[in-house]
Enzyme design. Sequence first.
Site, PDB file in Angstrom:
ATOM      1  N   THR A 125      41.442 -57.743  24.957  1.00 17.73           N
ATOM      2  CA  THR A 125      40.620 -57.971  23.774  1.00 17.73           C
ATOM      3  C   THR A 125      41.488 -58.287  22.560  1.00 17.73           C
ATOM      4  OG1 THR A 125      39.152 -56.849  22.217  1.00 17.73           O
ATOM      5  CG2 THR A 125      40.621 -55.443  23.472  1.00 17.73           C
ATOM      6  N   ASP A 126      40.901 -59.010  21.615  1.00 16.49           N
ATOM      7  CA  ASP A 126      41.612 -59.277  20.351  1.00 16.49           C
ATOM      8  C   ASP A 126      41.831 -57.999  19.530  1.00 16.49           C
ATOM      9  OD1 ASP A 126      38.961 -58.851  19.575  1.00 16.49           O
ATOM     10  OD2 ASP A 126      38.761 -60.740  18.468  1.00 16.49           O
ATOM     11  N   GLU A 127      41.087 -56.932  19.866  1.00 16.88           N
ATOM     12  CA  GLU A 127      41.183 -55.709  19.055  1.00 16.88           C
ATOM     13  C   GLU A 127      42.535 -55.022  19.148  1.00 16.88           C
ATOM     14  OE1 GLU A 127      38.099 -52.900  19.225  1.00 16.88           O
ATOM     15  OE2 GLU A 127      36.521 -54.397  19.290  1.00 16.88           O
ATOM     16  N   TYR A 152      39.327 -46.805  21.697  1.00 15.60           N
ATOM     17  CA  TYR A 152      39.080 -47.906  22.640  1.00 15.60           C
ATOM     18  C   TYR A 152      40.222 -48.920  22.606  1.00 15.60           C
ATOM     19  CZ  TYR A 152      37.517 -52.528  24.090  1.00 15.60           C
ATOM     20  OH  TYR A 152      37.463 -53.786  24.660  1.00 15.60           O
ATOM     21  N   LYS A 156      43.125 -50.138  25.400  1.00 10.18           N
ATOM     22  CA  LYS A 156      43.264 -51.517  25.885  1.00 10.18           C
ATOM     23  C   LYS A 156      44.697 -52.001  25.631  1.00 10.18           C
ATOM     24  CE  LYS A 156      40.582 -53.880  27.473  1.00 10.18           C
ATOM     25  NZ  LYS A 156      40.128 -54.043  28.894  1.00 10.18           N
ATOM     26  N   PRO A 194      22.645 -57.366  20.943  1.00 12.88           N
ATOM     27  CA  PRO A 194      21.449 -56.917  21.686  1.00 12.88           C
ATOM     28  C   PRO A 194      20.733 -55.751  21.017  1.00 12.88           C
ATOM     29  CG  PRO A 194      23.411 -56.867  23.088  1.00 12.88           C
ATOM     30  CD  PRO A 194      23.870 -57.321  21.756  1.00 12.88           C
ATOM     31  N   GLN A 196      20.308 -55.274  17.833  1.00 11.04           N
ATOM     32  CA  GLN A 196      19.455 -55.759  16.738  1.00 11.04           C
ATOM     33  C   GLN A 196      18.289 -56.604  17.270  1.00 11.04           C
ATOM     34  OE1 GLN A 196      20.494 -53.921  14.666  1.00 11.04           O
ATOM     35  NE2 GLN A 196      22.701 -53.814  15.047  1.00 11.04           N
ATOM     36  N   ASN A 251      28.643 -59.688   9.801  1.00 10.62           N
ATOM     37  CA  ASN A 251      27.530 -59.036  10.506  1.00 10.62           C
ATOM     38  C   ASN A 251      26.202 -59.264   9.792  1.00 10.62           C
ATOM     39  OD1 ASN A 251      29.392 -58.086  12.354  1.00 10.62           O
ATOM     40  ND2 ASN A 251      29.642 -56.104  11.336  1.00 10.62           N
TER      41      ASN A 251
HETATM   42  P1  NAD Z   1      30.713 -53.249  29.826  1.00 12.19           P
HETATM   43  O1  NAD Z   1      30.833 -51.904  29.210  1.00 12.19           O
HETATM   44  O2  NAD Z   1      29.431 -54.002  29.665  1.00 12.19           O
HETATM   45  O3  NAD Z   1      30.963 -53.139  31.406  1.00 12.19           O
HETATM   46  C1  NAD Z   1      31.990 -52.354  31.932  1.00 12.19           C
HETATM   47  C2  NAD Z   1      31.777 -52.242  33.453  1.00 12.19           C
HETATM   48  O4  NAD Z   1      32.875 -51.501  33.995  1.00 12.19           O
HETATM   49  C3  NAD Z   1      30.502 -51.489  33.833  1.00 12.19           C
HETATM   50  O5  NAD Z   1      29.837 -52.146  34.880  1.00 12.19           O
HETATM   51  C4  NAD Z   1      31.009 -50.127  34.288  1.00 12.19           C
HETATM   52  O6  NAD Z   1      30.173 -49.502  35.254  1.00 12.19           O
HETATM   53  C5  NAD Z   1      32.370 -50.501  34.867  1.00 12.19           C
HETATM   54  N1  NAD Z   1      33.304 -49.378  34.871  1.00 12.19           N
HETATM   55  C6  NAD Z   1      33.592 -48.532  33.843  1.00 12.19           C
HETATM   56  N2  NAD Z   1      34.493 -47.607  34.244  1.00 12.19           N
HETATM   57  C7  NAD Z   1      34.801 -47.898  35.545  1.00 12.19           C
HETATM   58  C8  NAD Z   1      35.670 -47.328  36.492  1.00 12.19           C
HETATM   59  N3  NAD Z   1      36.429 -46.247  36.199  1.00 12.19           N
HETATM   60  N4  NAD Z   1      35.754 -47.879  37.724  1.00 12.19           N
HETATM   61  C9  NAD Z   1      34.997 -48.962  38.054  1.00 12.19           C
HETATM   62  N5  NAD Z   1      34.125 -49.536  37.190  1.00 12.19           N
HETATM   63  C10 NAD Z   1      34.043 -49.014  35.946  1.00 12.19           C
HETATM   64  O7  NAD Z   1      31.948 -54.076  29.305  1.00 12.19           O
HETATM   65  P2  NAD Z   1      32.038 -55.616  28.887  1.00 12.19           P
HETATM   66  O8  NAD Z   1      31.579 -55.773  27.512  1.00 12.19           O
HETATM   67  O9  NAD Z   1      31.485 -56.442  29.976  1.00 12.19           O
HETATM   68  O10 NAD Z   1      33.643 -55.787  28.871  1.00 12.19           O
HETATM   69  C11 NAD Z   1      34.335 -56.161  30.052  1.00 12.19           C
HETATM   70  C12 NAD Z   1      35.811 -56.279  29.740  1.00 12.19           C
HETATM   71  O11 NAD Z   1      36.015 -57.257  28.737  1.00 12.19           O
HETATM   72  C13 NAD Z   1      36.456 -54.998  29.211  1.00 12.19           C
HETATM   73  O12 NAD Z   1      37.741 -54.889  29.766  1.00 12.19           O
HETATM   74  C14 NAD Z   1      36.526 -55.228  27.711  1.00 12.19           C
HETATM   75  O13 NAD Z   1      37.603 -54.506  27.154  1.00 12.19           O
HETATM   76  C15 NAD Z   1      36.762 -56.718  27.650  1.00 12.19           C
HETATM   77  N6  NAD Z   1      36.294 -57.423  26.451  1.00 12.19           N
HETATM   78  C16 NAD Z   1      35.004 -57.295  26.041  1.00 12.19           C
HETATM   79  C17 NAD Z   1      34.563 -58.042  24.952  1.00 12.19           C
HETATM   80  C18 NAD Z   1      33.127 -57.972  24.468  1.00 12.19           C
HETATM   81  O14 NAD Z   1      32.802 -58.587  23.461  1.00 12.19           O
HETATM   82  N7  NAD Z   1      32.241 -57.266  25.139  1.00 12.19           N
HETATM   83  C19 NAD Z   1      35.455 -58.904  24.288  1.00 12.19           C
HETATM   84  C20 NAD Z   1      36.777 -58.986  24.736  1.00 12.19           C
HETATM   85  C21 NAD Z   1      37.178 -58.260  25.836  1.00 12.19           C
HETATM   86  O1  DAU Z   2      36.557 -58.101  19.699  1.00 15.37           O
HETATM   87  C1  DAU Z   2      36.289 -57.818  21.032  1.00 15.37           C
HETATM   88  C2  DAU Z   2      35.546 -56.501  21.137  1.00 15.37           C
HETATM   89  O2  DAU Z   2      34.220 -56.751  20.697  1.00 15.37           O
HETATM   90  C3  DAU Z   2      35.543 -55.935  22.554  1.00 15.37           C
HETATM   91  O3  DAU Z   2      36.859 -55.584  22.898  1.00 15.37           O
HETATM   92  C4  DAU Z   2      34.635 -54.707  22.666  1.00 15.37           C
HETATM   93  O4  DAU Z   2      34.546 -54.276  24.005  1.00 15.37           O
HETATM   94  C5  DAU Z   2      33.257 -55.095  22.167  1.00 15.37           C
HETATM   95  O5  DAU Z   2      32.409 -53.952  22.180  1.00 15.37           O
HETATM   96  C6  DAU Z   2      33.347 -55.661  20.751  1.00 15.37           C
HETATM   97  O6  DAU Z   2      33.767 -54.637  19.819  1.00 15.37           O
HETATM   98  P1  DAU Z   2      33.070 -54.481  18.369  1.00 15.37           P
HETATM   99  O7  DAU Z   2      33.293 -53.098  17.912  1.00 15.37           O
HETATM  100  O8  DAU Z   2      33.449 -55.613  17.477  1.00 15.37           O
HETATM  101  O9  DAU Z   2      31.523 -54.736  18.844  1.00 15.37           O
HETATM  102  P2  DAU Z   2      30.155 -54.015  18.462  1.00 15.37           P
HETATM  103  O10 DAU Z   2      29.085 -54.788  19.154  1.00 15.37           O
HETATM  104  O11 DAU Z   2      30.187 -52.555  18.679  1.00 15.37           O
HETATM  105  O12 DAU Z   2      30.040 -54.266  16.891  1.00 15.37           O
HETATM  106  C7  DAU Z   2      30.170 -55.575  16.328  1.00 15.37           C
HETATM  107  C8  DAU Z   2      30.157 -55.424  14.821  1.00 15.37           C
HETATM  108  O13 DAU Z   2      28.858 -54.986  14.396  1.00 15.37           O
HETATM  109  C9  DAU Z   2      31.120 -54.378  14.298  1.00 15.37           C
HETATM  110  O14 DAU Z   2      31.606 -54.812  13.032  1.00 15.37           O
HETATM  111  C10 DAU Z   2      30.258 -53.135  14.111  1.00 15.37           C
HETATM  112  C11 DAU Z   2      28.926 -53.726  13.708  1.00 15.37           C
HETATM  113  N1  DAU Z   2      27.709 -52.992  14.110  1.00 15.37           N
HETATM  114  C12 DAU Z   2      27.606 -52.566  15.405  1.00 15.37           C
HETATM  115  C13 DAU Z   2      26.443 -51.941  15.827  1.00 15.37           C
HETATM  116  C14 DAU Z   2      26.295 -51.452  17.258  1.00 15.37           C
HETATM  117  C15 DAU Z   2      26.672 -52.838  13.196  1.00 15.37           C
HETATM  118  O15 DAU Z   2      26.769 -53.244  12.021  1.00 15.37           O
HETATM  119  N2  DAU Z   2      25.534 -52.237  13.618  1.00 15.37           N
HETATM  120  C16 DAU Z   2      25.366 -51.777  14.889  1.00 15.37           C
HETATM  121  O16 DAU Z   2      24.285 -51.235  15.220  1.00 15.37           O
END
Ligand code: NAD
Ligand code: DAU
Length: 336
Positions: A125-127, A152, A156, A194, A196, A251
Site C-alpha cells: 500500500t502507499d500508506e 496497519y 504493511k 461503501p 457512505q 473526502n
Molecule cells: P479486505 O480486508 O477486504 O480482505 C482481506 C482478506 O484477507 C479477507 O478475505 C480475509 O478473510 C483475508 N484474511 C485476513 N487474515 C487472513 C489470514 N490470516 N489468513 C488468510 N486470509 C486472511 O482487504 P482488501 O481491501 O481487499 O486489501 C487486500 C490487500 O490489498 C491488503 O494486503 C491491503 O493491504 C492491500 N491494499 C488495499 C487497498 C485498499 O484500498 N483496499 C489499497 C492498497 C493496498
Molecule cells: O491507501 C491505501 C489504503 O487505503 C489501504 O492500504 C487500506 O487497506 C484501505 O483501507 C485504505 O485506507 P484508508 O484509511 O485511506 O481508507 P478508509 O476507507 O478507511 O478511509 C478513506 C478516507 O475516508 C480516510 O481519510 C478516512 C475517511 N473516512 C473513513 C470512513 C470509514 C471518513 O471520513 N469517514 C468514514 O466513515
Amino acid sequence: MSTLLVTGGAGFIGANFVRHALEHTDHDVIVLDKLTYAGNLASLEGLPADRFRFVRGDIADAAVVGELVAELAPATDAIVHFAAESHNDNSLEGPRAFLDTNVVGTFTLIEAARQRDLRFHHISTDEVYGDLELDDPAKFTELTAYRPSSPYSSTKAASDLLVAAWVRSFGLRATISGCSNNYGPYQHVEKFIPRQITNVLRGQRPKLYGTGRNVRDWIHVDDHNSAVLAILDHGRIGETYLIGANGERDNLDVVETILELLGQPRDAYDLVSDRPGHDLRYAIDATKLHAETGWTPRYTDFRDGLARTIEWYRANEAWWAPQKDATEARYAEIGR
Ligand code: NAD
Ligand code: DAU
C-alpha cells in the site's frame, strides 16, 4: 504461469482479482483465505469449478501453506499475496491481529515460497510512506522513505521489508506493488466509499472524519488488478512498483458526489470525530509502472466509476446488508 495461489481471495481486492484473472488470462486459481469478518464467500460465487478452488485457512499456518505450495510448479506458478488485516480504524482498536496476519502471515508465505523457489508477488500500500502535505507538489515514488503512521501501515511496511530481505538474502523471486485507495464492487461496508453509499441507501447520513479535507488517490479495483497482472508478466524481480491512476480527491468532494448521484442535497452529511493519527494526503507517481510494464488504467473518470459502484451496491443489498448493522455498531462504540 498456469496456477495462481491467491491469498485473501475472499476479500475486496482479492475477489475482484480472482474474477479478473479468470476472465482475462488462462491461469487457474486457488484461493487461500481464513474468512475473517472481511472475507465473504458470496464474492466468489459462480466461478468455474474446473479452474477455481477455495481453501479455508490461515496464511500464518505453516502446515496449511506448506501443503498448498507443494502443489505448485516453480517454473510456471505463482503466489499473489493479498491477505491482510486491512482497516486502519480496526488497527487502532486491536493491533494484534495486524501483526499476526500482516507480519507473521507474510513471513510464513515467503518462507514457503523460497523453499520451493516460487514466484511471489506481495500486495502492499502507499500508506507505508506516511502522508503528504495538501500543497506538496511531490507524490510518492518507489524511492520515498518509509514513514508509516498507523498500526496497519506499520505492519504493511514490516511485511514489505521482510519480502525485500528475502529477495536479497535468499534469492526469493518476488515483486512488491504499493497501490493507492481502491473502490469498486465487493468492498466491505466498513470502508469509506461503501459506508457512505450504503448509509444513504438506508436513509442515513454519510459520516466525514474531522474536516473532510483529507485527500486520497482513488483507483478502480479493476485497474489495480490489471496492474498486478502486468507486474507478474513484466515486472523485474526485486523491484517495487507503485500503482495509481491520478485520482486525488478530498473526502468531502467524494461524499458530495455520492449524495448528488443519489439525488440528495450535497450538504446532507455529518462531521464526526477524527481518526487518531489520520494521514492527510496520499498521491502516487506511477511513472515506473507505466514505463516498465506498459500498463495504463481504464477507469479514468472517477465520477463514472463511482456511479457504477453505487449501482452495484444498490443492486446487491443482499451482499452487504448482513454486515451493515454490526459495522455501524462498531463505529458507534468509537464515536465515528
Ligand atoms: P479486505 O480486508 O477486504 O480482505 C482481506 C482478506 O484477507 C479477507 O478475505 C480475509 O478473510 C483475508 N484474511 C485476513 N487474515 C487472513 C489470514 N490470516 N489468513 C488468510 N486470509 C486472511 O482487504 P482488501 O481491501 O481487499 O486489501 C487486500 C490487500 O490489498 C491488503 O494486503 C491491503 O493491504 C492491500 N491494499 C488495499 C487497498 C485498499 O484500498 N483496499 C489499497 C492498497 C493496498
Ligand atoms: O491507501 C491505501 C489504503 O487505503 C489501504 O492500504 C487500506 O487497506 C484501505 O483501507 C485504505 O485506507 P484508508 O484509511 O485511506 O481508507 P478508509 O476507507 O478507511 O478511509 C478513506 C478516507 O475516508 C480516510 O481519510 C478516512 C475517511 N473516512 C473513513 C470512513 C470509514 C471518513 O471520513 N469517514 C468514514 O466513515
